[in-house]
Structures are given as C-alpha cells and as structure tokens.
Motif scaffolding. Structure first.
Motif, PDB file in Angstrom:
ATOM      1  N   ARG A   1       0.886  -1.125  -0.083  1.00 54.90           N
ATOM      2  CA  ARG A   1      -0.079  -0.056  -0.091  1.00 54.90           C
ATOM      3  C   ARG A   1       1.018   1.207  -0.055  1.00 54.90           C
ATOM      4  N   MET A   2       0.690   2.120  -0.931  1.00 52.72           N
ATOM      5  CA  MET A   2       1.561   3.317  -1.042  1.00 52.72           C
ATOM      6  C   MET A   2       0.873   4.438  -1.821  1.00 52.72           C
ATOM      7  N   ALA A   3       1.285   5.441  -1.659  1.00 53.67           N
ATOM      8  CA  ALA A   3       0.627   7.056  -2.365  1.00 53.67           C
ATOM      9  C   ALA A   3       0.716   6.454  -3.915  1.00 53.67           C
ATOM     10  N   PRO A   4      -0.242   6.769  -4.896  1.00 56.21           N
ATOM     11  CA  PRO A   4      -0.205   6.493  -6.135  1.00 56.21           C
ATOM     12  C   PRO A   4       0.932   7.080  -6.803  1.00 56.21           C
TER      13      PRO A   4
ATOM     14  N   PHE B   1       1.737  -6.034   3.196  1.00 63.22           N
ATOM     15  CA  PHE B   1       0.932  -6.811   4.061  1.00 63.22           C
ATOM     16  C   PHE B   1       0.493  -8.258   3.310  1.00 63.22           C
ATOM     17  N   GLU B   2       0.209  -9.258   3.933  1.00 62.02           N
ATOM     18  CA  GLU B   2      -0.096 -10.438   3.553  1.00 62.02           C
ATOM     19  C   GLU B   2      -1.490 -10.411   3.037  1.00 62.02           C
ATOM     20  N   SER B   3      -1.795 -11.717   2.243  1.00 59.66           N
ATOM     21  CA  SER B   3      -3.160 -11.695   1.719  1.00 59.66           C
ATOM     22  C   SER B   3      -4.216 -11.636   2.844  1.00 59.66           C
ATOM     23  N   PRO B   4      -5.117 -10.865   2.677  1.00 59.25           N
ATOM     24  CA  PRO B   4      -6.098 -10.866   3.917  1.00 59.25           C
ATOM     25  C   PRO B   4      -7.107 -12.179   3.614  1.00 59.25           C
TER      26      PRO B   4
END
Length: 128
Positions: free
Chosen positions: A25-28, A119-122
């Motif tokens: 997850r990061m800024a576009p 992060f891992e796969s939810p």
C-alpha cells in the motif's frame, strides 16, 4: 565394457506449484518508482496495480478493492498521498516462493527510497 555416464544432478528445489504474493500500500505517485526499482532487480518478481487509489476508482473512498482491505485511518502526510484524499494505491507483488527471503529483504531496503506498507493476503489470513 562401456563406461557409464554420470547422471544429471537433480534440481536443488522442486518447482513451485504456485507463485508467492505480497501486497503493498502506497501513495499513487510512488507506483512508477516502485515498478522501476523492482524491475531493476532482474526477474526477482513483478507487480500489478490492484487499485490506483486516486479516489473514485474501482475501490472508491479508500477501499482497497481487489485485496479486500479497507483503509480506515490513513494520514496523508505520513503516506505522502498527493491528492490528500487518503486513498492509497494497492499493489500485488508476485514472486517465486523460493525467493521469499530475497524479496522481503529487497522490499525492506526499498523503504529508504519510497514510503510504503507491506501486508499479507487478507484472504489467506482468514482461511488459516
């Protein structure tokens, strides 16, 4: 009597049945640099964008659609979101399970250049 040729050595590891995955997850605005740095690692893995997070996208309103996670509390200053909406991009990083240690080490070293969260796969977390 003819001399027997030695057999070919067996591969050191069996071929994996499926690829390993991590999510980021990061800024576009950091997606292009992330891809550039990952491709520079010569076949360590590849990435795909699941949700651009620009707002009004498929996930909409900060929801990470395909990954199944929700961005509840995202601070635009710490994550570097250019739009200020709090919607971060979700990326899937795919690699060989035999190279998970190398991939995790590379991603950790890349945090010096780009702010992002792994992060891992939810879905796997719920199944286990």
């Amino acid at each position: 009597m003819a001399r027997k040729r030695p057999r070919k050595p067996a591969p050191p590891l069996p071929p994996p049945r499926e690829s390993a995955r991590l999510y980021a997850r990061m800024a576009p605005r950091h997606i292009a640099m992330f891809r550039f740095l990952l491709e520079a690692q010569d076949n360590l893995g590849y990435m795909t964008v699941l949700d651009r997070g620009i707002g009004g996208g498929a996930g909409g309103g900060g929801t990470v659609g395909a990954a199944g996670c929700v961005d509840d509390e995202i601070d635009a200053d710490t994550n570097g979101t250019a739009s200020g909406t709090g919607a971060d991009a979700a990326l899937k990083v795919v690699f060989s399970p035999h190279q998970e240690r190398e991939m995790r080490a590379f991603l950790e070293s890349m945090r010096a250049a780009i702010p992002f969260e792994i992060f891992e796969s939810p879905l796997r977390a719920q199944a286990g």
